[in-house]
Design a protein around this motif. Structure first.
Motif, PDB file in Angstrom:
ATOM      1  N   ARG A  25      49.148  36.801  55.673  1.00  0.00           N
ATOM      2  CA  ARG A  25      48.781  37.386  54.237  1.00  0.00           C
ATOM      3  C   ARG A  25      49.151  38.685  54.237  1.00  0.00           C
ATOM      4  NH1 ARG A  25      42.562  35.263  53.627  1.00  0.00           N
ATOM      5  NH2 ARG A  25      43.218  32.822  53.579  1.00  0.00           N
ATOM      6  N   GLN A 101      43.472  31.450  44.863  1.00  0.00           N
ATOM      7  CA  GLN A 101      42.587  31.594  46.036  1.00  0.00           C
ATOM      8  C   GLN A 101      41.922  32.855  45.836  1.00  0.00           C
ATOM      9  OE1 GLN A 101      44.987  31.619  49.874  1.00  0.00           O
ATOM     10  NE2 GLN A 101      46.118  29.836  48.932  1.00  0.00           N
ATOM     11  N   TRP A 103      40.984  35.163  47.799  1.00  0.00           N
ATOM     12  CA  TRP A 103      41.616  36.428  48.549  1.00  0.00           C
ATOM     13  C   TRP A 103      42.532  37.153  47.513  1.00  0.00           C
ATOM     14  CZ3 TRP A 103      46.288  38.076  49.917  1.00  0.00           C
ATOM     15  CH2 TRP A 103      47.135  37.135  50.328  1.00  0.00           C
TER      16      TRP A 103
END
Length: 112
Positions: A25, A101, A103
């Protein structure tokens, strides 16, 4: 896949090197219409990250730059844009899955 809200860019990366797959990420901040700075990365330890995403983030200061419609994640030795990545359409389901998601939702709304 990258998502942007205002100056904040959040997304995932993937590449193959030496026969191994690396993924992770990233968080970046746009500095202009064509340039951004990656500020945080995580993923399979290797060339991009040293910290698994489950364990946190590495703080970095690395470029992202658009050149002739392609994305560069580093400058060439002579300072020229070395754009190795080209845009490909994301599937609607892939985009939705990333956007949902937790995050990513946190990333797009707060500092890490």
């Amino acid at each position: 896949m990258l998502l942007q809200r205002g100056e904040r860019i959040c997304g995932t990366w993937f590449h193959v090197a030496s026969g191994k797959e690396y993924e992770g990420r990233l968080i970046a901040r746009a500095t202009s219409a064509l340039e951004a700075r990656r500020t945080h990365v995580c993923g399979r330890p290797g060339s991009e990250a040293g910290t698994e995403c489950a364990d946190g983030w590495d703080v970095v200061d690395r470029p992202l730059r658009l050149c002739d419609g392609r994305l560069a994640d580093m400058a060439g030795a002579d300072g020229r844009c070395r754009a190795d990545y080209r845009a490909v359409p994301a599937s609607r389901s892939g985009h939705a899955a990333l956007t949902e998601q937790p995050w990513v939702q946190d990333c797009l709304s707060t500092d890490p």
